[in-house]
Write a protein that holds these residues in place. Structure first.
Motif, PDB file in Angstrom:
ATOM      1  N   ALA A  89       0.808  -1.187   0.068  1.00  0.00           N
ATOM      2  CA  ALA A  89      -0.072  -0.063  -0.060  1.00  0.00           C
ATOM      3  C   ALA A  89       0.787   1.088  -0.185  1.00  0.00           C
ATOM      4  O   ALA A  89       0.567   2.158  -0.684  1.00  0.00           O
ATOM      5  CB  ALA A  89      -0.925   0.078   1.227  1.00  0.00           C
ATOM      6  N   ARG A  90       1.759   1.397   0.793  1.00  0.00           N
ATOM      7  CA  ARG A  90       2.876   2.524   0.950  1.00  0.00           C
ATOM      8  C   ARG A  90       3.565   2.552  -0.272  1.00  0.00           C
ATOM      9  O   ARG A  90       3.662   3.834  -0.861  1.00  0.00           O
ATOM     10  CB  ARG A  90       3.667   2.461   2.162  1.00  0.00           C
ATOM     11  N   ALA A  91       3.969   1.421  -0.958  1.00  0.00           N
ATOM     12  CA  ALA A  91       4.640   1.787  -2.173  1.00  0.00           C
ATOM     13  C   ALA A  91       4.035   2.238  -3.128  1.00  0.00           C
ATOM     14  O   ALA A  91       4.596   2.984  -3.894  1.00  0.00           O
ATOM     15  CB  ALA A  91       5.354  -0.079  -2.576  1.00  0.00           C
ATOM     16  N   VAL A  92       2.543   1.800  -3.562  1.00  0.00           N
ATOM     17  CA  VAL A  92       2.100   2.349  -4.609  1.00  0.00           C
ATOM     18  C   VAL A  92       1.656   3.353  -4.585  1.00  0.00           C
ATOM     19  O   VAL A  92       1.397   4.288  -5.603  1.00  0.00           O
ATOM     20  CB  VAL A  92       0.806   1.166  -4.910  1.00  0.00           C
ATOM     21  N   MET A  93       1.089   3.999  -3.170  1.00  0.00           N
ATOM     22  CA  MET A  93       0.796   5.305  -2.787  1.00  0.00           C
ATOM     23  C   MET A  93       2.034   6.432  -3.021  1.00  0.00           C
ATOM     24  O   MET A  93       1.830   7.375  -3.919  1.00  0.00           O
ATOM     25  CB  MET A  93       0.212   5.477  -1.625  1.00  0.00           C
TER      26      MET A  93
END
Length: 96
Positions: free
Chosen positions: A53-57
């Motif tokens: 989640a953090r990486a795609v955001m």
């Protein structure tokens, strides 16, 4: 994490190259809709979903994209991470 545009997904892999989890998406211009997050059962409970989640955001922010969080996991994760609100579009309608 690796973007695999031909499969419309980001993949997280372990050190052996095994896919631990994915986030699928649909991209239209600068708008990216994250549609589904899935973590392989062998990797559950290790923070793979949150890492994805953090990486795609972060990727969306770096590419100046606007995010539509269709995936329930990502939408819930974003409630706890208001630092991304500036790039998120939320609908007031529920999809049934």
């Amino acid at each position: 994490m690796t973007d695999v545009p031909e499969r419309e997904r980001f993949e997280a892999r372990d050190e052996a190259g095994v896919v631990a989890g994915v986030v699928t998406y649909q991209l239209t211009g600068t708008i990216i809709a994250y549609t589904h997050t899935e973590v392989d059962p062998a990797f559950e409970g290790r923070g793979v979903g949150s890492t994805l989640a953090r990486a795609v955001m972060d990727d969306a922010r770096a590419r100046k994209r606007t995010v539509v969080p269709i995936c329930p996991f990502l939408a819930k994760w974003l409630v706890k991470h208001p630092e991304y609100e500036g790039i998120v579009i939320r609908s007031t309608r529920k999809v049934k």
